[in-house]
Design a protein around this motif. Structure first.
Motif, PDB file in Angstrom:
ATOM      1  N   GLN A  68       0.888  -1.115   0.019  1.00 28.27           N
ATOM      2  CA  GLN A  68      -0.032  -0.010   0.069  1.00 28.27           C
ATOM      3  C   GLN A  68       0.791   1.169  -0.115  1.00 28.27           C
ATOM      4  OE1 GLN A  68      -3.398  -0.122  -0.285  1.00 28.27           O
ATOM      5  NE2 GLN A  68      -3.225   2.281  -0.576  1.00 28.27           N
ATOM      6  N   SER A  69       1.892   1.325   0.801  1.00 30.71           N
ATOM      7  CA  SER A  69       2.816   2.360   0.915  1.00 30.71           C
ATOM      8  C   SER A  69       3.598   2.601  -0.551  1.00 30.71           C
ATOM      9  CB  SER A  69       3.814   2.187   2.004  1.00 30.71           C
ATOM     10  OG  SER A  69       3.092   2.389   3.283  1.00 30.71           O
ATOM     11  N   LYS A  70       4.019   1.499  -1.093  1.00 31.36           N
ATOM     12  CA  LYS A  70       4.589   1.530  -2.437  1.00 31.36           C
ATOM     13  C   LYS A  70       3.765   2.288  -3.384  1.00 31.36           C
ATOM     14  CE  LYS A  70       7.778  -2.278  -1.276  1.00 31.36           C
ATOM     15  NZ  LYS A  70       8.053  -3.732  -1.516  1.00 31.36           N
ATOM     16  N   LEU A  71       2.554   1.706  -3.332  1.00 30.78           N
ATOM     17  CA  LEU A  71       1.389   2.105  -4.618  1.00 30.78           C
ATOM     18  C   LEU A  71       1.303   3.599  -4.028  1.00 30.78           C
ATOM     19  CD1 LEU A  71      -0.970  -0.623  -4.283  1.00 30.78           C
ATOM     20  CD2 LEU A  71       0.348   0.123  -6.659  1.00 30.78           C
ATOM     21  N   ILE A  72       1.282   4.202  -2.977  1.00 32.15           N
ATOM     22  CA  ILE A  72       1.002   5.597  -2.813  1.00 32.15           C
ATOM     23  C   ILE A  72       2.216   6.407  -3.162  1.00 32.15           C
ATOM     24  CG2 ILE A  72       0.898   7.265  -0.995  1.00 32.15           C
ATOM     25  CD1 ILE A  72      -0.571   5.133   0.806  1.00 32.15           C
ATOM     26  N   LEU A  73       3.371   5.913  -3.105  1.00 37.03           N
ATOM     27  CA  LEU A  73       4.619   6.494  -3.653  1.00 37.03           C
ATOM     28  C   LEU A  73       4.489   6.162  -5.160  1.00 37.03           C
ATOM     29  CD1 LEU A  73       7.381   5.174  -1.235  1.00 37.03           C
ATOM     30  CD2 LEU A  73       6.588   7.381  -1.349  1.00 37.03           C
ATOM     31  N   TYR A  74       4.296   5.521  -5.878  1.00 40.45           N
ATOM     32  CA  TYR A  74       3.989   4.974  -7.265  1.00 40.45           C
ATOM     33  C   TYR A  74       3.281   6.224  -7.892  1.00 40.45           C
ATOM     34  CZ  TYR A  74       3.123   3.353 -11.865  1.00 40.45           C
ATOM     35  OH  TYR A  74       3.027   3.343 -13.209  1.00 40.45           O
ATOM     36  N   GLY A  75       2.122   6.300  -7.119  1.00 41.16           N
ATOM     37  CA  GLY A  75       0.900   7.261  -7.420  1.00 41.16           C
ATOM     38  C   GLY A  75       1.368   8.646  -7.660  1.00 41.16           C
ATOM     39  N   LEU A  76       2.030   9.076  -6.333  1.00 39.84           N
ATOM     40  CA  LEU A  76       2.690  10.500  -6.338  1.00 39.84           C
ATOM     41  C   LEU A  76       3.710  10.805  -7.121  1.00 39.84           C
ATOM     42  CD1 LEU A  76       2.456  10.953  -2.191  1.00 39.84           C
ATOM     43  CD2 LEU A  76       1.102  11.823  -4.168  1.00 39.84           C
ATOM     44  N   TYR A  77       4.619   9.674  -7.489  1.00 36.18           N
ATOM     45  CA  TYR A  77       5.763   9.961  -8.291  1.00 36.18           C
ATOM     46  C   TYR A  77       5.228  10.213  -9.701  1.00 36.18           C
ATOM     47  CZ  TYR A  77      10.278   9.008 -10.737  1.00 36.18           C
ATOM     48  OH  TYR A  77      11.343   9.327 -11.301  1.00 36.18           O
ATOM     49  N   LYS A  78       4.483   9.284 -10.332  1.00 37.50           N
ATOM     50  CA  LYS A  78       4.049   9.307 -11.724  1.00 37.50           C
ATOM     51  C   LYS A  78       3.323  10.850 -11.905  1.00 37.50           C
ATOM     52  CE  LYS A  78       3.693   6.547 -14.299  1.00 37.50           C
ATOM     53  NZ  LYS A  78       4.360   6.298 -15.656  1.00 37.50           N
TER      54      LYS A  78
ATOM     55  N   THR B 263       5.712  13.262 -11.983  1.00 34.52           N
ATOM     56  CA  THR B 263       6.904  13.512 -13.141  1.00 34.52           C
ATOM     57  C   THR B 263       6.119  13.678 -14.441  1.00 34.52           C
ATOM     58  OG1 THR B 263       6.880  11.040 -13.049  1.00 34.52           O
ATOM     59  CG2 THR B 263       8.571  11.927 -12.000  1.00 34.52           C
ATOM     60  N   VAL B 264       4.655  12.908 -14.386  1.00 32.02           N
ATOM     61  CA  VAL B 264       4.016  12.624 -15.727  1.00 32.02           C
ATOM     62  C   VAL B 264       2.945  13.563 -16.022  1.00 32.02           C
ATOM     63  CG1 VAL B 264       2.737  11.167 -17.472  1.00 32.02           C
ATOM     64  CG2 VAL B 264       4.738  10.306 -16.177  1.00 32.02           C
ATOM     65  N   GLY B 265       2.166  13.927 -14.600  1.00 31.58           N
ATOM     66  CA  GLY B 265       1.099  14.547 -14.608  1.00 31.58           C
ATOM     67  C   GLY B 265      -0.448  13.661 -14.585  1.00 31.58           C
ATOM     68  N   PRO B 266      -1.422  13.902 -14.911  1.00 35.95           N
ATOM     69  CA  PRO B 266      -2.513  13.513 -14.880  1.00 35.95           C
ATOM     70  C   PRO B 266      -2.496  11.877 -15.456  1.00 35.95           C
ATOM     71  CG  PRO B 266      -3.241  15.601 -15.306  1.00 35.95           C
ATOM     72  CD  PRO B 266      -1.537  15.211 -15.445  1.00 35.95           C
ATOM     73  N   VAL B 267      -3.338  10.911 -15.420  1.00 37.78           N
ATOM     74  CA  VAL B 267      -3.357   9.717 -15.790  1.00 37.78           C
ATOM     75  C   VAL B 267      -3.537   9.920 -17.257  1.00 37.78           C
ATOM     76  CG1 VAL B 267      -4.371   7.466 -16.121  1.00 37.78           C
ATOM     77  CG2 VAL B 267      -3.961   8.368 -13.695  1.00 37.78           C
ATOM     78  N   ASN B 268      -2.582   9.195 -18.170  1.00 32.53           N
ATOM     79  CA  ASN B 268      -2.665   9.180 -19.739  1.00 32.53           C
ATOM     80  C   ASN B 268      -2.857   8.097 -20.423  1.00 32.53           C
ATOM     81  OD1 ASN B 268      -0.145   8.574 -19.305  1.00 32.53           O
ATOM     82  ND2 ASN B 268       0.838  10.090 -20.207  1.00 32.53           N
ATOM     83  N   THR B 269      -3.086   7.035 -19.593  1.00 33.75           N
ATOM     84  CA  THR B 269      -3.588   5.684 -20.235  1.00 33.75           C
ATOM     85  C   THR B 269      -4.723   5.101 -19.817  1.00 33.75           C
ATOM     86  OG1 THR B 269      -2.416   4.561 -18.377  1.00 33.75           O
ATOM     87  CG2 THR B 269      -0.882   5.099 -20.290  1.00 33.75           C
ATOM     88  N   SER B 270      -5.224   4.243 -20.578  1.00 38.85           N
ATOM     89  CA  SER B 270      -6.589   3.527 -20.116  1.00 38.85           C
ATOM     90  C   SER B 270      -6.088   2.387 -19.075  1.00 38.85           C
ATOM     91  CB  SER B 270      -7.301   2.686 -21.353  1.00 38.85           C
ATOM     92  OG  SER B 270      -6.558   1.891 -21.894  1.00 38.85           O
TER      93      SER B 270
ATOM     94  N   ASP C  31      -4.514   2.571 -10.582  1.00 43.38           N
ATOM     95  CA  ASP C  31      -5.608   3.017  -9.371  1.00 43.38           C
ATOM     96  C   ASP C  31      -4.823   4.048  -8.592  1.00 43.38           C
ATOM     97  OD1 ASP C  31      -7.662   1.644 -10.740  1.00 43.38           O
ATOM     98  OD2 ASP C  31      -7.617   0.024  -9.136  1.00 43.38           O
ATOM     99  N   ALA C  32      -3.561   3.770  -8.229  1.00 42.51           N
ATOM    100  CA  ALA C  32      -2.892   4.648  -7.180  1.00 42.51           C
ATOM    101  C   ALA C  32      -2.588   5.854  -7.811  1.00 42.51           C
ATOM    102  CB  ALA C  32      -1.649   3.893  -6.800  1.00 42.51           C
ATOM    103  N   TRP C  33      -2.202   5.732  -9.257  1.00 39.43           N
ATOM    104  CA  TRP C  33      -2.030   7.153  -9.960  1.00 39.43           C
ATOM    105  C   TRP C  33      -3.281   7.845 -10.072  1.00 39.43           C
ATOM    106  CZ3 TRP C  33       0.220   6.899 -15.608  1.00 39.43           C
ATOM    107  CH2 TRP C  33       0.710   8.310 -16.120  1.00 39.43           C
ATOM    108  N   LYS C  34      -4.143   7.193 -10.504  1.00 36.70           N
ATOM    109  CA  LYS C  34      -5.532   7.817 -10.513  1.00 36.70           C
ATOM    110  C   LYS C  34      -5.941   8.592  -9.314  1.00 36.70           C
ATOM    111  CE  LYS C  34      -9.184   8.695 -13.217  1.00 36.70           C
ATOM    112  NZ  LYS C  34      -9.212   9.625 -14.366  1.00 36.70           N
ATOM    113  N   ALA C  35      -5.715   8.049  -8.078  1.00 40.81           N
ATOM    114  CA  ALA C  35      -6.137   8.555  -6.964  1.00 40.81           C
ATOM    115  C   ALA C  35      -5.604   9.937  -6.645  1.00 40.81           C
ATOM    116  CB  ALA C  35      -6.049   7.560  -5.848  1.00 40.81           C
ATOM    117  N   VAL C  36      -4.360  10.286  -7.046  1.00 45.41           N
ATOM    118  CA  VAL C  36      -3.981  11.490  -6.583  1.00 45.41           C
ATOM    119  C   VAL C  36      -3.867  12.494  -8.019  1.00 45.41           C
ATOM    120  CG1 VAL C  36      -2.513  10.601  -4.960  1.00 45.41           C
ATOM    121  CG2 VAL C  36      -1.768  10.349  -7.311  1.00 45.41           C
ATOM    122  N   GLU C  37      -4.986  12.112  -9.097  1.00 50.32           N
ATOM    123  CA  GLU C  37      -4.934  12.966 -10.319  1.00 50.32           C
ATOM    124  C   GLU C  37      -5.208  14.303 -10.013  1.00 50.32           C
ATOM    125  OE1 GLU C  37      -6.240  11.788 -14.370  1.00 50.32           O
ATOM    126  OE2 GLU C  37      -7.966  11.694 -13.174  1.00 50.32           O
ATOM    127  N   GLY C  38      -5.808  14.743  -8.980  1.00 48.38           N
ATOM    128  CA  GLY C  38      -6.052  16.191  -8.902  1.00 48.38           C
ATOM    129  C   GLY C  38      -4.928  17.057  -8.385  1.00 48.38           C
TER     130      GLY C  38
END
Length: 90
Positions: A24-34, A37-44, A58-65
């Protein structure tokens, strides 16, 4: 030190987190990192049978705003917290 430099420093420190760091912690870090560095989710969203990539998406999408700066700041804070927890349990 600027925010970008600090972010990159903590991205390197994140690689030293112990094996016991929760998924769960790794996923939070992944989402924040993406987000930083990339910005909002750009893939399906990956298919239902691709659980690993779906969880990461999902972790990336959760921090999209969050703005790039917010994502960097939250990432640094989370890495600091995880490093402190690891040091306390060592």
């Amino acid at each position: 030190m600027g925010l970008e430099e600090e972010f990159l420093e903590y991205a390197e420190k994140a690689k030293t987190l112990p094996e016991t760091t929760t998924d769960q912690s790794k996923l939070i870090l992944y989402g924040l990192y993406k987000q930083a560095t990339v910005g909002p989710v750009n893939t399906s969203r990956p298919g239902i049978f691709n659980l690993r990539d779906r969880a990461k998406w999902d972790a990336w999408k959760a921090v999209e705003g969050k703005s790039k700066e917010e994502a960097m700041t939250d990432y640094i804070t989370k890495v600091k917290q995880l490093l402190e927890e690891a040091a306390a349990s060592a």
